[in-house]
Design a protein around this motif. Structure first.
Motif, PDB file in Angstrom:
ATOM      1  N   UNK A 151       0.844  -1.194   0.000  1.00 35.78           N
ATOM      2  CA  UNK A 151       0.000   0.000   0.000  1.00 35.78           C
ATOM      3  C   UNK A 151       0.879   1.244   0.000  1.00 35.78           C
ATOM      4  N   UNK A 152       0.304   2.360  -0.474  1.00 37.64           N
ATOM      5  CA  UNK A 152       1.042   3.627  -0.539  1.00 37.64           C
ATOM      6  C   UNK A 152       0.042   4.767  -0.558  1.00 37.64           C
ATOM      7  N   UNK A 153       0.560   6.001  -0.486  1.00 35.03           N
ATOM      8  CA  UNK A 153      -0.306   7.179  -0.407  1.00 35.03           C
ATOM      9  C   UNK A 153      -0.371   7.968  -1.712  1.00 35.03           C
ATOM     10  N   UNK A 154       0.213   7.441  -2.772  1.00 38.41           N
ATOM     11  CA  UNK A 154       0.202   8.145  -4.050  1.00 38.41           C
ATOM     12  C   UNK A 154      -1.171   8.022  -4.718  1.00 38.41           C
ATOM     13  N   UNK A 155      -1.593   9.094  -5.411  1.00 44.35           N
ATOM     14  CA  UNK A 155      -2.824   9.035  -6.189  1.00 44.35           C
ATOM     15  C   UNK A 155      -2.534   8.432  -7.560  1.00 44.35           C
ATOM     16  N   UNK A 156      -3.596   8.031  -8.251  1.00 44.63           N
ATOM     17  CA  UNK A 156      -3.448   7.461  -9.587  1.00 44.63           C
ATOM     18  C   UNK A 156      -2.752   8.435 -10.527  1.00 44.63           C
TER      19      UNK A 156
END
Length: 309
Positions: free
Chosen positions: A204-209
């Motif tokens: 998991x990560x916090x980057x947007x598409x």
């Protein structure tokens, strides 16, 4: 013991010319070039302690010139590793790379003795890390914890030199081109692979598409030295802007063949507590999976870069 200064003269018959330019002067650190193309070993520096201004200035000068700098025998804690890394800029997380336990701003590169080579995110060819990000990494600071008895080196190719050797016509063409890089499909592609071939990815990560796809120039300029370098690689490549996929791949295949040439290379032979810093903007790299039945464990930090121009 204070390192001996390296005598430097202007390029010419008896001058020292390495990594595409005259060897800079160093008076506070020892510097030994690894090859004529890129890379150097720095001695006389203890990275577990804060660096004085003169030493830091020369480390940065070596980094700008050689693009890959190596230090031996640096037994650092994670916090000391990160403190040294911050001399180069702000640390960043990567969406795809597994984190080092307890440190989300460090990445863990580990292959156990019984695991296949495919478990470590790597590529068949030389590549730059995460070019799909709006501000791809400036550099990577990586240290060896556990290494094979033989093999497991990391190789680098100087993309300044690759660009310098292009014809004027090719330079003109590439100077007008932009590239779409995307990491949106990293996880879906991995899920389709056989379990024995899957990469070890971050879950998991916090980057947007939108942050996983970017358009960058095919040639970029070093913000301090002004030197140009080829910035085209198969990793995460989708197409040249305005070109079809077939047209794009035809040109890319030629460009990707260039950094394979040995005259652009240096190679790091790892030992425990070897630490390297490489310029992710102007060298391509690849790990060499030429070992079996042995463990290889590296830990790294990644420094955020500027938007390529």
């Amino acid at each position: 013991m204070k390192p001996q200064p390296i005598e430097t003269r202007a390029p010419g018959g008896a001058g020292t010319y390495v990594s595409g330019g005259p060897l800079p002067e160093f008076h506070h650190i020892g510097v030994q070039p690894l090859t004529g193309a890129c890379g150097c070993e720095i001695s006389g520096v203890d990275l577990s302690r804060p660096l004085d201004e003169q030493t830091l200035a020369e480390v940065r000068r070596a980094f700008d010139h050689f693009l890959v700098i190596m230090f031996r025998d640096q037994n650092l804690s994670p916090e000391q590793h990160k403190a040294f890394s911050r001399y180069f800029g702000e640390l960043m997380e990567l969406p795809q790379a597994p984190t080092y336990p307890g440190h989300n701003d460090m990445q863990d590169l580990r292959r156990e003795a019984d695991e296949p080579a495919s478990v470590v995110p790597s590529f068949e060819h030389f590549h730059t890390d995460s070019p799909f990000l709006p501000r791809p990494p400036l550099c990577v600071v990586m240290r060896a914890l556990d290494v094979p008895k033989y093999g497991g080196d990391t190789a680098f190719a100087n993309m300044h030199l690759v660009y310098d050797d292009l014809s004027s016509g090719m330079k003109e063409l590439l100077g007008r081109l932009q590239i779409v890089y995307s990491g949106k499909d990293i996880w879906s592609k991995n899920a389709k692979l056989d379990k024995s071939q899957q990469l070890r990815l971050r879950e998991s990560h916090s980057y947007t598409e939108d942050q996983l796809e970017s358009i960058h120039p095919a040639v970029r300029t070093h913000p301090r030295t002004g030197r140009k370098g080829l910035y085209a690689t198969t990793a995460y490549f989708k197409r040249f802007v305005g070109w079809s996929e077939d047209e794009s791949r035809a040109l890319l295949n030629y460009l990707q063949s260039l950094p394979q040439r040995l005259q652009y290379h240096c190679r790091i032979r790892w030992r425990p507590n070897t630490l390297i810093v490489w310029d992710n903007r102007f060298v391509l790299h690849r790990g060499i999976h030429d070992y079996q039945g042995e463990r290889r464990h590296l830990v790294r930090t990644t420094v955020i870069g500027e938007r390529p121009v």
